[in-house]
Design a protein around this motif. Structure first.
Motif, PDB file in Angstrom:
ATOM      1  N   LYS A  28       0.814  -1.214   0.000  1.00 30.52           N
ATOM      2  CA  LYS A  28       0.000   0.000   0.000  1.00 30.52           C
ATOM      3  C   LYS A  28       0.846   1.263   0.000  1.00 30.52           C
ATOM      4  CE  LYS A  28      -3.828  -2.261   2.445  1.00 30.52           C
ATOM      5  NZ  LYS A  28      -4.627  -2.311   3.693  1.00 30.52           N
ATOM      6  N   LYS A  29       2.174   1.116   0.210  1.00 31.11           N
ATOM      7  CA  LYS A  29       3.053   2.279   0.241  1.00 31.11           C
ATOM      8  C   LYS A  29       3.821   2.447  -1.065  1.00 31.11           C
ATOM      9  CE  LYS A  29       3.766   1.948   5.257  1.00 31.11           C
ATOM     10  NZ  LYS A  29       4.752   1.774   6.339  1.00 31.11           N
ATOM     11  N   ARG A  30       3.309   1.820  -2.126  1.00 37.25           N
ATOM     12  CA  ARG A  30       4.001   1.875  -3.409  1.00 37.25           C
ATOM     13  C   ARG A  30       3.135   2.528  -4.481  1.00 37.25           C
ATOM     14  NH1 ARG A  30       6.725  -4.229  -3.603  1.00 37.25           N
ATOM     15  NH2 ARG A  30       7.882  -4.001  -1.632  1.00 37.25           N
ATOM     16  N   ILE A  31       3.799   3.165  -5.415  1.00 35.49           N
ATOM     17  CA  ILE A  31       3.140   3.681  -6.606  1.00 35.49           C
ATOM     18  C   ILE A  31       3.523   2.784  -7.778  1.00 35.49           C
ATOM     19  CG2 ILE A  31       3.235   5.550  -8.306  1.00 35.49           C
ATOM     20  CD1 ILE A  31       3.233   7.505  -6.017  1.00 35.49           C
ATOM     21  N   TYR A  32       2.529   2.449  -8.596  1.00 38.60           N
ATOM     22  CA  TYR A  32       2.764   1.602  -9.760  1.00 38.60           C
ATOM     23  C   TYR A  32       2.824   2.504 -10.987  1.00 38.60           C
ATOM     24  CZ  TYR A  32       1.852  -2.208  -6.569  1.00 38.60           C
ATOM     25  OH  TYR A  32       1.938  -3.087  -5.514  1.00 38.60           O
ATOM     26  N   ALA A  33       4.059   2.812 -11.408  1.00 36.73           N
ATOM     27  CA  ALA A  33       4.275   3.736 -12.522  1.00 36.73           C
ATOM     28  C   ALA A  33       4.347   2.955 -13.826  1.00 36.73           C
ATOM     29  CB  ALA A  33       5.564   4.525 -12.306  1.00 36.73           C
ATOM     30  N   LEU A  37      13.276   9.945 -11.919  1.00 41.42           N
ATOM     31  CA  LEU A  37      12.468  11.172 -11.880  1.00 41.42           C
ATOM     32  C   LEU A  37      11.390  11.024 -12.945  1.00 41.42           C
ATOM     33  CD1 LEU A  37      12.161  14.144 -10.778  1.00 41.42           C
ATOM     34  CD2 LEU A  37      13.535  14.838 -12.756  1.00 41.42           C
ATOM     35  N   LEU A  38      10.134  11.108 -12.535  1.00 39.61           N
ATOM     36  CA  LEU A  38       9.023  10.882 -13.452  1.00 39.61           C
ATOM     37  C   LEU A  38       8.046  12.054 -13.414  1.00 39.61           C
ATOM     38  CD1 LEU A  38       8.154   7.177 -12.491  1.00 39.61           C
ATOM     39  CD2 LEU A  38       9.789   7.954 -14.211  1.00 39.61           C
ATOM     40  N   LYS A  39       7.521  12.377 -14.577  1.00 39.65           N
ATOM     41  CA  LYS A  39       6.446  13.359 -14.664  1.00 39.65           C
ATOM     42  C   LYS A  39       5.276  12.696 -15.362  1.00 39.65           C
ATOM     43  CE  LYS A  39       5.424  18.080 -16.183  1.00 39.65           C
ATOM     44  NZ  LYS A  39       5.960  19.303 -16.825  1.00 39.65           N
ATOM     45  N   GLY A  40       4.075  12.837 -14.776  1.00 36.68           N
ATOM     46  CA  GLY A  40       2.926  12.177 -15.373  1.00 36.68           C
ATOM     47  C   GLY A  40       1.662  12.404 -14.565  1.00 36.68           C
ATOM     48  N   HIS A  41       0.723  11.458 -14.702  1.00 36.70           N
ATOM     49  CA  HIS A  41      -0.594  11.628 -14.101  1.00 36.70           C
ATOM     50  C   HIS A  41      -0.944  10.444 -13.219  1.00 36.70           C
ATOM     51  CE1 HIS A  41      -1.920  15.108 -16.561  1.00 36.70           C
ATOM     52  NE2 HIS A  41      -1.012  14.626 -17.398  1.00 36.70           N
ATOM     53  N   LEU A  42      -1.367  10.746 -11.991  1.00 31.61           N
ATOM     54  CA  LEU A  42      -1.898   9.744 -11.081  1.00 31.61           C
ATOM     55  C   LEU A  42      -3.383   9.590 -11.369  1.00 31.61           C
ATOM     56  CD1 LEU A  42      -1.260   7.961  -8.522  1.00 31.61           C
ATOM     57  CD2 LEU A  42      -2.186   9.867  -7.191  1.00 31.61           C
ATOM     58  N   PHE A  59       0.234   5.320 -11.828  1.00 32.43           N
ATOM     59  CA  PHE A  59       0.807   6.582 -12.306  1.00 32.43           C
ATOM     60  C   PHE A  59       1.277   6.377 -13.746  1.00 32.43           C
ATOM     61  CE2 PHE A  59       4.273   9.665 -12.801  1.00 32.43           C
ATOM     62  CZ  PHE A  59       3.728  10.809 -12.223  1.00 32.43           C
ATOM     63  N   TRP A  60       0.698   7.130 -14.676  1.00 30.25           N
ATOM     64  CA  TRP A  60       1.051   7.006 -16.091  1.00 30.25           C
ATOM     65  C   TRP A  60       2.131   8.036 -16.419  1.00 30.25           C
ATOM     66  CZ3 TRP A  60      -0.875   3.152 -19.205  1.00 30.25           C
ATOM     67  CH2 TRP A  60      -1.911   2.402 -18.655  1.00 30.25           C
ATOM     68  N   VAL A  61       3.281   7.568 -16.894  1.00 27.62           N
ATOM     69  CA  VAL A  61       4.466   8.404 -17.085  1.00 27.62           C
ATOM     70  C   VAL A  61       4.429   9.096 -18.446  1.00 27.62           C
ATOM     71  CG1 VAL A  61       6.989   8.432 -17.156  1.00 27.62           C
ATOM     72  CG2 VAL A  61       5.793   6.830 -15.633  1.00 27.62           C
ATOM     73  N   LYS A  62       4.710  10.421 -18.425  1.00 26.25           N
ATOM     74  CA  LYS A  62       4.775  11.179 -19.681  1.00 26.25           C
ATOM     75  C   LYS A  62       6.215  11.520 -20.055  1.00 26.25           C
ATOM     76  CE  LYS A  62       1.522  13.567 -21.233  1.00 26.25           C
ATOM     77  NZ  LYS A  62       0.578  14.653 -21.615  1.00 26.25           N
TER      78      LYS A  62
END
Length: 772
Positions: free
Chosen positions: A353-358, A393-398, A408-411
């Protein structure tokens, strides 16, 4: 027809044997009272996960049986192996051409071979070797196996792992080199004759006995030739090809990736980037997860940084990264079996639960900046180098959807720090060499000591593949640390290391820069070293080590008081098939040296003997003997390359008793604990056999800690300090016990030297040279 009928008969017998083996395993003392579950191809992973979930409320453990084909293997040292096993029934002879159809679309069961979990982890009936030591070597891709174990927690949500207790070797693959090793182990008694015979259902017991040279017979051909002959008897396509399973090229490996799950297959559409959406700040994983709880729209833009804890790659250049704020190679440690199953599972679920799936998806990614890379190329490039242990380092949308995942979808993305794994570092160097990554990004991510200018040199394209491999090994040392360790370091281990600091101070490391000679391609006269393509294991590892050893042995020989006056006697302890000694005999010639190779393996000795004959070498002989008790009278120099564990002490003990010089490269520090070391007993040349701890004059518990640290994976600096300590203790033992009655005016200088870690991580060498 007779041949096919015989094979069919063997296949039927093999199926019967498998049934009995399962019965035998389930009735062993360690599994009494267990429920038994055999995994089937269609539901294997689902059943395994359900078993794990049910064990929280069950007092009775469940024993799991899995028959299948090994498709992938990753070893971490000698004590831990990760396997992908596709559940399959043994194919019949008639249907073998279609037996492996659909393997690339079948989700494999993940399995772990770990010594701690093995049924006979300490060896059987007082044996110094566990069956684990056999199976972790011969269970390779393409081999059909039967594994027995229990369901254990994975680091990934909704998954379980098979923790293996025991194994059965059911059917060989079609790789002659692999079968050659299996045959050698069988000949030497390390593997059960009947088990290997059943795995080769194309040869009779009588013929197999004859071909192996068992009993009074001697083998009529090399194990390599024997392996080729046996494999030729199988119907074409019946045995699995490991290269096809693992892929020999990157394109083949990508093709073998599983299809993406439905939730990752198609990327959603997002509005143009809003530069002010997150205030331009780089935020943590915890921050994003907290914001997710209060999201008022379906998606929100972030720029975040985190560590890749795990990575999954799929077809279509899609990769899913599990991001955390604090990375550890141990994760939670599902491999630590200290607590109960339910406690471990609760802790794992808390971590999930403490992870983001990018998600790196080509449809969501912007194109790269280097040489106008397309989004597909960008997704493939970063999907390769964003592996476990990398900081990104990622930029995108949660996205806020009905799933429990923080998706999290990476742009756009950037590599902040490369993973510490040598293969990952090598990948970054390779794409820098191809100018597919920005020079400043690579320089920063690899933390190059030469900074931007060093990265620029690589980008010019002048480095060879072997040179980049060596560079990767050196860079890895600076990237490794406490969070990359694959194993626990206790306070008692650290205390033991500190207790012997004097050994490191007295015998400092002499780092030998040998790479310039390798690059120049210089070889000594008479060299029999073969050539190989740039980047091959021979070219980047084996050949440089042999050249280093020859260089050090040359110094030891030339320092001998009677060098040039008579032929000097050299003994190679644990010399195997004589790769070093055949080269040594050829380089120095009959007038300078007489070489004797001693090894416990008669098959290796026979191979070395045949090689020496083929090359016309008259100054070398081979003996299959126990190095512990061999007569070393008259020996002038003792050599050993990668002498495993106590075998290094055995070699040094012989040198001390004989007043000989030596060049010893140790390896596998926890191996061969049963061996005994020759210790000078009196002034008349008598010896006594003692344990390694008695020879070194150390406390067994402290020495055990040092050996554990020396085998530590993922922290080469701490492991190197432990290796240095052990070598220092060995050097001190030689200085204390070396007996010279032949040359009163000569004495011995003992030193510890190292070669490039790019050649081998076991890069320490103990050298004893004479001086007046």
């Amino acid at each position: 027809m007779k041949g096919h009928f015989a094979i069919l008969l063997w296949a039927v017998l093999l199926q019967i044997a498998r049934s009995f083996s399962a019965t035998d395993t389930s009735s062993s003392p360690s599994t009494v009272g267990c429920r038994h579950t055999r995994l089937t191809p269609d539901t294997a992973n689902e059943v395994l996960f359900n078993l794990l979930a049910n064990e929280e409320s069950s007092e009775e453990p469940s024993l799991v049986l899995l028959d299948g084909l090994v498709t992938k293997r990753r070893a971490i040292g000698k004590h831990l192996v990760f396997l992908d096993i596709v559940p399959r029934y043994l194919p019949s002879i008639e249907g073998h051409r279609k037996a492996y159809d659909g393997i690339d679309s079948t989700i494999p069961v993940q399995a772990i071979l770990r010594r701690d979990f093995w049924t006979d982890a300490d060896g059987e009936n007082g044996s110094s070797e566990s069956s684990y030591d056999k199976y972790h070597k011969i269970i390779q891709p393409g081999v059909h196996v039967q594994m027995t174990g229990h369901a254990g927690p994975s680091r990934n949500a909704k998954e379980a792992i098979l923790f293996c207790h025991s194994a059965n070797y059911i059917l060989a693959n079609n790789n002659p080199q692999h079968l050659r090793n299996v045959l050698r182990y069988c000949k030497d008694g390390a593997l059960d004759f009947d088990e290997i015979l059943r795995a080769l259902p194309c040869i009779s017991r009588e013929e197999f006995t004859t071909l192996l040279g068992l009993g009074s017979n001697e083998p009529t051909q090399t194990f390599g030739d024997l392996a080729i002959e046996i494999l030729s008897r199988f119907p074409q396509g019946y045995l699995s090809n490991p290269s096809q399973l693992m892929g020999s090229t990157n394109a083949q490996k990508v093709k073998l990736l599983p299809p993406p799950p439905a939730e990752y297959k198609d990327a959603p559409s997002f509005p143009p980037d809003d530069e002010d959406a997150s205030g331009g700040d780089v935020v943590s994983i915890d921050h994003v997860l907290e914001e997710r709880r209060h999201m008022k729209s379906e998606h929100q833009q972030f720029t975040l940084s985190g560590w890749v804890q795990n990575r999954r790659r799929y077809q279509g250049t899609i990769a899913v990264l599990e991001l955390v704020d604090e990375f550890s190679s141990l994760g939670l440690s599902p491999l630590d079996a200290d607590g109960a199953n339910d406690q471990r599972n609760r802790e794992l679920r808390g971590l999930w639960k403490k992870r983001i799936y990018a998600v790196l998806h080509p449809s969501a990614l912007n194109a790269g900046d280097v040489q106008s890379a397309s989004s597909d190329e960008t997704a493939e490039l970063y999907g390769n180098i964003f592996c476990s242990g990398a900081r990104v380092l990622l930029k995108g949308h949660l996205v806020d959807d009905a799933s429990n995942e923080a998706r999290f979808w990476v742009k756009s993305c950037r590599l902040l720090r490369s993973s510490w794994r040598p293969s990952a570092v090598k990948q970054v160097l390779d794409i820098l060499h191809q100018r597919k990554i920005a020079v400043d990004e690579a320089a920063s991510a690899l933390e190059l000591p030469g900074g931007y200018s060093q990265a620029e040199d690589v980008a010019k394209g002048d480095t060879s593949d072997s040179e980049r491999q060596w560079m990767a090994a050196e860079i890895t040392k600076s990237l490794q640390g406490e969070n990359s360790r694959v194993g626990r370091v206790s306070n008692s281990m650290v205390q033991s290391l500190d207790a012997f600091a004097r050994a490191r101070e007295k015998y400092p490391i002499q780092d030998i820069d040998f790479e310039s000679d390798i690059r120049a391609g210089e070889e000594l006269p008479g060299s029999l070293l073969r050539t190989a393509p740039d980047g091959s294991r021979w070219q980047r590892a084996k050949k440089p080590q042999l050249m280093f050893m020859i260089d050090q042995i040359a110094d030891a020989l030339r320092s001998h008081p009677e060098y040039g006056k008579r032929r000097l006697n050299v003994i190679d302890i644990g010399g195997g098939k004589g790769l070093l000694s055949n080269h040594l005999a050829a380089v120095f010639g009959e007038d300078v040296v007489e070489v004797k190779v001693v090894d416990i393996s008669s098959s290796a000795v026979n191979n070395g003997m045949m090689t020496a004959r083929r090359r016309g070498l008259q100054n070398i002989r081979f003996e299959a003997q126990d190095a512990t008790t061999i007569d070393c009278t008259g020996i002038d120099v003792v050599v050993a390359l990668h002498a495993c564990g106590v075998l290094s002490d055995v070699a040094l003990g012989h040198a001390a008793c004989q007043g000989a010089g030596f060049v010893i490269c140790p390896c596998c520090f926890r191996s061969n604990p049963h061996l005994r070391v020759s210790l000078p007993a009196d002034a008349d040349g008598g010896v006594e056999l003692v344990t390694a701890e008695e020879w070194l004059d150390v406390d067994p518990a402290q020495y055990g800690h040092l050996k554990q640290l020396a085998e530590l994976q993922g922290d080469i600096n701490l492991a190197g300090e432990a290796m240095h300590t052990i070598c220092g203790l060995r050097a001190a033992a030689v200085d204390r016990l070396w007996r010279n009655s032949k040359w009163p005016t000569a004495d011995l200088d003992v030193s510890i030297k190292t070669f490039s870690v790019g050649f081998s991580t076991r890069n320490f060498c103990l050298v004893g040279s004479f001086h007046k």
